[in-house]
Each structure stands twice: as C-alpha cells, then as structure tokens.
Design a protein around this motif. Sequence first.
Motif, PDB file in Angstrom:
ATOM      1  N   ILE A 382      47.691   9.062  43.034  1.00  0.00           N
ATOM      2  CA  ILE A 382      46.594   9.792  42.168  1.00  0.00           C
ATOM      3  C   ILE A 382      46.797  11.094  42.816  1.00  0.00           C
ATOM      4  N   THR A 383      46.678  12.055  42.054  1.00  0.00           N
ATOM      5  CA  THR A 383      46.683  13.415  42.339  1.00  0.00           C
ATOM      6  C   THR A 383      44.933  13.875  42.733  1.00  0.00           C
ATOM      7  N   SER A 384      44.576  14.652  43.468  1.00  0.00           N
ATOM      8  CA  SER A 384      43.253  15.097  43.747  1.00  0.00           C
ATOM      9  C   SER A 384      43.346  16.278  44.745  1.00  0.00           C
ATOM     10  N   ARG A 385      42.280  17.043  44.443  1.00  0.00           N
ATOM     11  CA  ARG A 385      42.157  18.077  45.353  1.00  0.00           C
ATOM     12  C   ARG A 385      42.370  17.918  47.122  1.00  0.00           C
ATOM     13  N   SER A 386      41.796  16.666  47.426  1.00  0.00           N
ATOM     14  CA  SER A 386      42.206  16.159  48.821  1.00  0.00           C
ATOM     15  C   SER A 386      41.956  14.755  48.681  1.00  0.00           C
ATOM     16  N   PRO A 387      42.397  14.029  49.736  1.00  0.00           N
ATOM     17  CA  PRO A 387      42.272  12.581  49.554  1.00  0.00           C
ATOM     18  C   PRO A 387      40.747  12.136  49.460  1.00  0.00           C
ATOM     19  N   TRP A 388      40.781  11.321  48.362  1.00  0.00           N
ATOM     20  CA  TRP A 388      39.401  10.500  48.318  1.00  0.00           C
ATOM     21  C   TRP A 388      39.225   9.673  49.519  1.00  0.00           C
ATOM     22  N   ARG A 389      37.799   9.021  49.635  1.00  0.00           N
ATOM     23  CA  ARG A 389      37.834   8.186  50.880  1.00  0.00           C
ATOM     24  C   ARG A 389      37.092   7.007  50.492  1.00  0.00           C
ATOM     25  N   MET A 390      37.550   5.977  50.900  1.00  0.00           N
ATOM     26  CA  MET A 390      36.965   4.681  50.699  1.00  0.00           C
ATOM     27  C   MET A 390      35.790   4.135  51.650  1.00  0.00           C
ATOM     28  N   CYS A 391      34.797   4.666  51.148  1.00  0.00           N
ATOM     29  CA  CYS A 391      33.623   4.761  52.015  1.00  0.00           C
ATOM     30  C   CYS A 391      32.986   3.490  52.572  1.00  0.00           C
ATOM     31  N   LEU A 392      33.579   2.355  51.921  1.00  0.00           N
ATOM     32  CA  LEU A 392      33.314   0.914  52.286  1.00  0.00           C
ATOM     33  C   LEU A 392      33.674   0.935  53.959  1.00  0.00           C
ATOM     34  N   ASP A 393      34.652   1.505  54.109  1.00  0.00           N
ATOM     35  CA  ASP A 393      35.293   1.637  55.604  1.00  0.00           C
ATOM     36  C   ASP A 393      34.297   2.137  56.530  1.00  0.00           C
ATOM     37  N   ASN A 394      33.411   3.139  56.105  1.00  0.00           N
ATOM     38  CA  ASN A 394      32.483   3.801  56.703  1.00  0.00           C
ATOM     39  C   ASN A 394      30.879   3.329  56.879  1.00  0.00           C
ATOM     40  N   VAL A 395      30.585   2.624  55.380  1.00  0.00           N
ATOM     41  CA  VAL A 395      29.331   2.045  55.490  1.00  0.00           C
ATOM     42  C   VAL A 395      29.473   0.508  54.608  1.00  0.00           C
ATOM     43  N   PRO A 396      29.437  -0.639  55.279  1.00  0.00           N
ATOM     44  CA  PRO A 396      29.587  -1.668  54.473  1.00  0.00           C
ATOM     45  C   PRO A 396      28.469  -2.021  53.536  1.00  0.00           C
ATOM     46  N   TYR A 397      28.315  -1.479  52.491  1.00  0.00           N
ATOM     47  CA  TYR A 397      27.400  -1.593  51.274  1.00  0.00           C
ATOM     48  C   TYR A 397      27.691  -0.538  50.175  1.00  0.00           C
ATOM     49  N   ILE A 398      27.734  -1.614  48.698  1.00  0.00           N
ATOM     50  CA  ILE A 398      27.986  -0.728  47.561  1.00  0.00           C
ATOM     51  C   ILE A 398      27.130  -1.510  46.396  1.00  0.00           C
TER      52      ILE A 398
END
Length: 398
Positions: A382-398
């Motif tokens: 996947i091409t993006s401006r900068s790497p996206w972040r899997m934020c569940l690794d930082n905050v355990p809830y969605i």
Amino acid sequence: DCTNFPSMAALVPALASVAILFSTAPAEGRVAAAPYDVRRFETELLPRWVAQYALGNRGEFSLKPNGTAPHPYATSDVAHVLCFTNQLGNLSAADRDSWAAAINKFQRSDGFYDNTDANGVSGGTLWHAAGYVPAGLTLLGRAPLRRNTLLDTIAATGSLWEPTVSALLNVDGLPTIPTNISSGCSSGYPCAQNIATLMSWQIQTNATFGGLERYADFVRWYYRYLTSKADPVTGLWCSSAQKAKHGEIDCIGGSFHIDFVYAYAQAHPEVAMGAAAAAAFPFPAAQMNASLGLQGKTGGWTADGMAYLNVDGIYQVTRPAVQLGRVRWPQVRTACDRLMALVVPALNDESKLFGSVSSSSHNLPALVAAVAECQKQFPDMITSRSPWRMCLDNVPYI
C-alpha cells in the motif's frame, strides 16, 4: 505512539477550529508501484470526511454528516481515523485539552460514558462506550475524569469475576443476563465487547487510577480464565449456542475484541501483572484457519468488505500467523490483498466514501484499521504519504 497531533487550526480550511494539517508531500522511501494507493484519500478526501462531522467547538463532532449535536462516539471516531492514517501530527497541549474536554463532557457520575447524543442517537452499548470513547482520550494522551464504579467493583470482587465473564461468554445459551452486565448485548459478538471493556478500561486508565496494580489478582485471573475458555477447534471464544444461533462468523466478530486485549498484553507484558504467558492466543493455528475459512469469495468477511467484521477477520489471520513465526505468510498476504481490493477502492471512491461509508462517523474506522493492519504486515502492498499506524497496538479498543 499516536499522541502527536498537528495544530487544530489547520484541520479543515473552512473549519479552522477543527483543522488538521493534511500534507501533500510524498512520503520518502515509499514504493510508488505498490498495488494499492491511498494518497488521494489522505490528501483530498479525508479532510472532507472530517469536515462533514465537525461542529463549532474544538473536538466536537456529530455522528451523522452535517449534524448539530456532538456525539461521544464521533469524538473518538475522528481521533481513531486520524491515528490509523497517521494524520495526527503535532497537536498543541491546548488543542489536546480542548478535544479531551469535549470527550469528557460525556462522562457520567458513575464513570460510564454516554452512548447517545442529546437527540438520543446511539453509538453502541454503554459498556462498549466505556472502552471506545475513552480510547479517544488515550490517543490524545489524556484520561477520564473519574473512575468507573461498576467496572472497579467487579475487578475488586473475586466472587463476581467468573459469573460476569461466563455470562457474557455464554449469553446465547442463557435465558437472561443481568442488564448491568449486558448493557443491552444479547449475543456473543457484542457481549465480547463487554469482556474487552473489563480489561481495556483498566489498561487505558492505569496511569491515572492505578487499576492494574490495585486489581492485579483480577488481571491475572482474566487472562488465565479466558485462555482456558477458548475453543480448541476454532481457536475462537465461541460457545456452541453462539455458533448455532449466529454462525461462526459471529464468533470472529466477538473474539476480535478479546484478541486485541491479548495482543496489547503481548506487546506490553507488564500490563498482565505476571500473567503475560497466558495472553498469547491460545490456539493460533486453529484461529487463523477458522478466519481464513470464513473469508468470502469477494475477498471480505462481508460481501463488500465495508463492515467491522472485515478488520476482525484479517486481524485473526495476521496476528496468529505472526505469533507462529509468520507461518503460511504467502497465504496471509493473499488474504490481505483480497481484502484491500475491496477496501482501498472504496476509500478512493467519492460516491461510496461520502455515501454509505459516511452515513455514520463510526463506519470509517473499520476500513482504515484494516488498511493499517495490512500495511503493517506488508509495507510494499500500500502506497501512502507515510506509513499508517495500527493504533490497536497503542490503545486496546475499537
């Protein structure tokens, strides 16, 4: 981490009070020939997506486009989307305080967060809101104002642990479940969200309220008990009654919420208070096989790939494979590729993004979370401006 935001004065030019800096500069070192490209979404469409929910006060967003009432879910939805897409930048302390204040207006005296806006429009159950709404605060580097009385009472009272979690795990086979436990959930999928909230609340608020240390016995019991209750055939938390009533796909949705609490403890073993070994996925090979088997012919866990079940499904392919040393990695890549063939075109399609996807601010987090997870595992996909972040690794809830 996800606590660095841009000045809110740059969020959307027409809405300076909630503006975010969406840079159009190409990301250094990214491979332009990747199969999927989200740069137009990032630079052109995402600012418009934010703008349609933004209200006059900083950090306040409506659940529906062009709404008038701030919604507790929307305030967290926007924070999640901007974290997953790595668009948070450098938010000033004052702007973070303003956004956090908008979220904390919804906290009740008992510590729960409202799950509706002033017009009675609901986001999720009260217990789901207790995990998801403060997750927006966590992304902002802020915290709730007060402890949650019920969640703390459960964690402090050993005689409540098994009756509470067992009832939530087995809700589909029970005639009734106490309302204060279920908060409206009536099947394994949403009730598993409540199971996740029991631990995620303590993790998210530990720096402020010290719940992990105070309730260390509960924390250790939680991981060990749930590990003992996973289904060895599917690797999922899935009762026979749940499968019979709703199908195994319902178990994918429910188990995902327990998964990300487990994954957080794997990445941050200190939160498990000595029980980190119990926070590994109990049957990762079976879990991966079950999720792969439920990926549909179209490439999603739902036909169009637009629902939360799709991030639920791909997460239960990638993360068990990672735990097993990236076993069957080409097959895992194919699973991501097939899902991205549905999700990325939808992000770049104005009619779809500003149509069905935008019917609620709570829809988009599922899509960008799936992209972030597949890009995390396969950066060249996947091409993006900068790497996206899997934020569940930082905050355990969605």
